[in-house]
Design a protein around this motif. Structure first.
Motif, mmCIF file in Angstrom:
data_model
loop_
_atom_site.group_PDB
_atom_site.id
_atom_site.type_symbol
_atom_site.label_atom_id
_atom_site.label_comp_id
_atom_site.label_asym_id
_atom_site.label_seq_id
_atom_site.Cartn_x
_atom_site.Cartn_y
_atom_site.Cartn_z
ATOM 1 N N SER A 116 0.883 -1.065 -0.017
ATOM 2 C CA SER A 116 -0.111 0.090 -0.086
ATOM 3 C C SER A 116 0.859 0.970 0.207
ATOM 4 C CB SER A 116 -0.770 -0.118 1.264
ATOM 5 O OG SER A 116 -1.577 1.286 1.307
ATOM 6 N N THR A 120 0.714 3.710 -2.947
ATOM 7 C CA THR A 120 0.174 5.161 -2.744
ATOM 8 C C THR A 120 1.148 6.176 -3.040
ATOM 9 O OG1 THR A 120 -1.088 4.218 -1.191
ATOM 10 C CG2 THR A 120 -1.078 6.542 -0.942
ATOM 11 N N SER A 121 2.811 5.746 -2.742
ATOM 12 C CA SER A 121 3.711 6.792 -2.722
ATOM 13 C C SER A 121 3.969 7.127 -4.255
ATOM 14 C CB SER A 121 4.997 6.102 -2.283
ATOM 15 O OG SER A 121 6.150 7.058 -2.362
ATOM 16 N N ALA A 124 1.267 9.081 -5.476
ATOM 17 C CA ALA A 124 1.530 10.511 -4.908
ATOM 18 C C ALA A 124 2.491 11.205 -5.297
ATOM 19 C CB ALA A 124 1.877 10.387 -3.408
ATOM 20 N N ASN A 142 -9.798 12.380 -7.046
ATOM 21 C CA ASN A 142 -9.552 11.610 -5.899
ATOM 22 C C ASN A 142 -10.295 12.390 -4.933
ATOM 23 O OD1 ASN A 142 -6.851 9.860 -5.696
ATOM 24 N ND2 ASN A 142 -6.425 11.509 -7.385
ATOM 25 N N TYR A 177 -4.477 1.376 -2.040
ATOM 26 C CA TYR A 177 -4.330 2.834 -2.334
ATOM 27 C C TYR A 177 -5.418 3.485 -1.286
ATOM 28 C CZ TYR A 177 -4.612 7.091 -4.844
ATOM 29 O OH TYR A 177 -4.402 8.618 -5.334
ATOM 30 N N SER A 178 -4.844 4.968 -0.833
ATOM 31 C CA SER A 178 -5.836 5.720 0.009
ATOM 32 C C SER A 178 -5.427 7.157 -0.290
ATOM 33 C CB SER A 178 -5.253 5.359 1.486
ATOM 34 O OG SER A 178 -5.368 6.680 2.355
ATOM 35 N N ASN A 181 -3.895 9.162 2.430
ATOM 36 C CA ASN A 181 -2.230 8.857 2.595
ATOM 37 C C ASN A 181 -1.660 9.499 1.386
ATOM 38 O OD1 ASN A 181 -2.589 7.453 4.825
ATOM 39 N ND2 ASN A 181 -2.698 5.638 4.011
ATOM 40 N N MET A 182 -2.187 9.490 0.163
ATOM 41 C CA MET A 182 -1.637 10.099 -1.056
ATOM 42 C C MET A 182 -1.332 11.573 -0.890
ATOM 43 S SD MET A 182 -2.129 12.032 -3.760
ATOM 44 C CE MET A 182 -4.069 11.983 -4.172
ATOM 45 N N GLY B 36 -3.828 5.238 -9.783
ATOM 46 C CA GLY B 36 -4.758 5.727 -8.543
ATOM 47 C C GLY B 36 -5.986 5.990 -9.174
#
Lengths: 318, 325
Positions: A116, A120-121, A124, A142, A177-178, A181-182, B36
């Motif tokens: 995750s 996510t990183s 991001a 998002n 994915y969050s 957090n992104m 994403g």
């Protein structure tokens, strides 16, 4: 979105500068040190009492777990066990299912959190780049999901449709994915000097390589923070096991196991009768609770410095 | 984001020139961002489209969600009418709202006060000691915490009843069952406080430590004492942080942490402990009224969005800043 990002970036920068010069904070405090007034005495005592209130519940369960079962049920064990025993631990540790649950939860925590964080990183990173095409559209897409959702049933249907129901992957994939957090991570990326990116571009590094070799190492603190959230979330999760699985051996998690032990005394020990005579379901459940928080207790001293220093500032903003 | 910075930037300038052409870098970044969105498409947007279920009829013949999606007849706003006319639903909503409002009143200011008091500690070691320990309960799951609460409030072995008795309520032969409906809200507020106050204060404390210490020095020169400093410097300085969290709290007035309620629910307190989150689970997963549940979920989501937008609007009018822009 812009505003949220901006403020989180700004505050992260602040927190990072705060982090670096330790002496700075120290100096401020030293100049403030004056004689203690009555207010200080009251304040110090009050906060100590608060902390005692917060920690006593854990202590209460700890002494319960070392108490002889029948004797404990008579009541009055508040400060120390009347009759000491480790039988509760012998019982719970002999239950094979505890170790199955432990193993599953550990895998989930390690694999799920790492995956995750990586996914996510990297998203991001893209979102933090100003030159990203259609960045505004991406941001809005998002952000919408943070405030509006389809609810339990459509989501459950989706999990079923993907064949994730009652599969171990249900712990991993939907948590990849969050958005929150992104935003936190891209806030961290945003505080990195643009010149670094430029010089890497001149050196011919691709975007993914820039992310991996420059941006990731430079925002370790933010990543550590998010990793910590993810890990704690995974370790403590109960809901996903209850809703998306049937709790079989391949998916049972520690919290699910614990819930069954606490509420239904559902454990199957493989110890002799003389040990079983010394325990009650209640005291065994205390031992199970202690066994479940042990890993958190173990890593806590290493991690707590992160929160205390305030790396979370920008992070906690939504 | 900061226009003057953008304009001066060499990379952006370059991009502006070749506005139409996508470089390899652009494609990489775009693909990453799309990853994403692809995730959100599957796990957020398609389920969002699934809210049309709310307008289908619940039929006991269809046990499978997909059968309901495919075969069940349309119900229009039937599901909404049904729960609007359902006494049970309104009692659940009033539990949810009542408890959340109480928590907003009690549990929301608590971390702010805690942080201000913590900041007044002069010995940094003691400060760190208190902070480190007070955050600990946050990292414990609700399952464990629920188990601990059951232990503490147990009528024979627990410790809460003797304390209550010590202060002159109840009697030794007639211990109070704190997990019944009468005491549930109070219990929940207290345990939420124990678990959350330390963690909640982290952000405020961080905001306080970033206040310029010159402000305090100037105030002290002007003869302000510590309480006036707290009231007139500390509090206004962290007001923006407070506003953000207040707005988030207001938009969550209808949502609850499911696990927190689930672990403490029992038949004796269900009257006061059933909130929307658990009721939706109960109706959807146990009673399998899929459409009805989706309708309730939609109602909850919409109210959440409306609350957030309203609070944001008011905050912008009154305080000059909101969550966005």
């Amino acid at each position: 979105m812009e505003e949220v990002m901006k403020s989180s970036v700004a505050e992260l920068e602040q927190s990072q500068t705060q982090l670096a010069p330790e002496q700075n904070g120290g100096k401020k405090k030293r100049s403030k040190l004056k004689a203690m007034t009555w207010f200080d005495y009251v304040n110090y005592t009050f906060l100590l009492i608060c902390v005692l209130f917060m920690l006593y519940p854990f202590y209460f369960v700890l002494i319960g777990s070392f108490s002889e079962g029948q004797d404990y049920m008579g009541g009055g064990v508040w400060l120390l066990p009347r009759i000491w025993t480790v039988a509760n631990y012998q019982v719970i540790v002999s239950d094979n299912l505890l170790w199955v649950a432990y193993k599953n939860t550990t895998i989930r925590t390690l694999v799920g959190s790492t995956l995750s964080l990586s996914f996510t990183s990297i998203v991001a990173y893209a979102m933090s780049r100003r030159e990203l095409k259609f960045r505004g559209v991406f941001q809005i897409l998002n952000l919408i999901t943070m405030f509006f959702g389809g609810g339990l049933i459509p989501y459950f249907a989706m999990i079923n449709l993907l064949g994730l129901y009652d599969s171990f992957l249900v712990y991993i994939i939907p948590a990849m994915y969050s958005v929150y957090n992104m935003i936190v991570i891209s806030g961290g990326f945003g505080s990195i000097s643009e010149e670094l990116h430029d010089s890497a571009v001149i050196d011919g590094a691709g975007e993914i390589r820039i992310w991996w070799q420059i941006y990731l190492p430079l925002s370790k603190a933010v990543h550590a923070t998010v990793l910590l959230w993810l890990a704690v979330g995974n370790w403590n999760a109960y809901y996903s096991t209850m809703i998306y699985t049937q709790g079989g051996d391949h998916v049972i998690t520690l919290q699910y196991y614990l819930m069954n032990v606490i509420n239904k005394a559902a454990y199957s020990p493989e110890v002799g009768g003389e040990i079983l005579e010394q325990v009650t379901p209640r005291t065994v459940s205390y031992a199970a609770i202690v066994v479940a928080i042990l890993p958190i207790l173990f890593v806590y001293p290493f991690l707590s410095r992160y929160f205390v220093k305030g790396v979370f500032v920008g992070a906690l903003k939504g | 984001m900061g226009e003057n910075i953008t304009l001066e930037h060499p990379i952006v300038k370059k991009n502006k020139r070749k506005f139409k052409k996508w470089t390899g870098r652009d494609i990489t970044l775009f693909t990453l961002a799309c990853m994403g969105i692809a995730f959100l498409l599957v796990f957020s947007y398609i389920p969002m489209a699934g809210i049309f279920l709310a307008f289908k009829e619940d039929d006991s013949r269809y046990f499978n969600i997909f059968d309901v999606i495919e075969f069940a007849p349309w119900a229009g706003f039937g599901n909404f009418e049904e729960f609007f006319n359902d006494q049970k639903f309104w009692s659940v909503v009033s539990n949810t709202l009542g408890l959340n409002l109480l928590m907003l009143l009690i549990n929301f200011p608590a971390p702010i006060i805690f942080a201000i008091l913590l900041n007044e500690i002069m010995h940094s070691k003691y400060k760190r000691f208190v902070q480190t320990l007070s955050i600990f309960p946050h990292f414990i799951s609700w399952v464990v915490f629920g188990g601990i609460v059951l232990a503490l409030t147990d009528m024979t072995t627990g410790v809460v009843n003797p304390i209550i008795y010590f202060f002159g309520w109840g009697s030794r032969d007639n211990p109070i069952n704190l997990l019944t409906a009468d005491y549930f809200w109070g219990l929940l507020i207290v345990i939420s406080m124990l678990k959350g106050v330390g963690w909640g204060s982290v952000i405020y404390l961080a905001a306080i430590t970033s206040i310029d210490s010159q402000l305090y020095e100037a105030a002290q020169l002007d003869g302000a004492n510590r309480f006036r400093c707290m009231l007139h410097i500390t509090l206004p300085s962290i007001a923006p942080t407070i506003t953000v969290f207040l707005l988030l709290n207001i938009s969550n007035l209808l949502s609850n942490n499911f696990e927190q309620f689930y672990v403490l629910q029992n038949p004796a307190n269900i009257k006061k402990s059933e909130v929307l989150a658990t009721y939706i689970y109960q109706m959807g997963m146990i009673s399998r009224k899929y459409s009805y549940t989706t309708a309730m979920g939609l109602f909850e989501s919409c109210i959440g969005v409306i609350l957030m937008l309203t609070a944001n609007y008011i905050s912008k009018k009154v305080a000059g800043r909101g969550l966005f822009g």
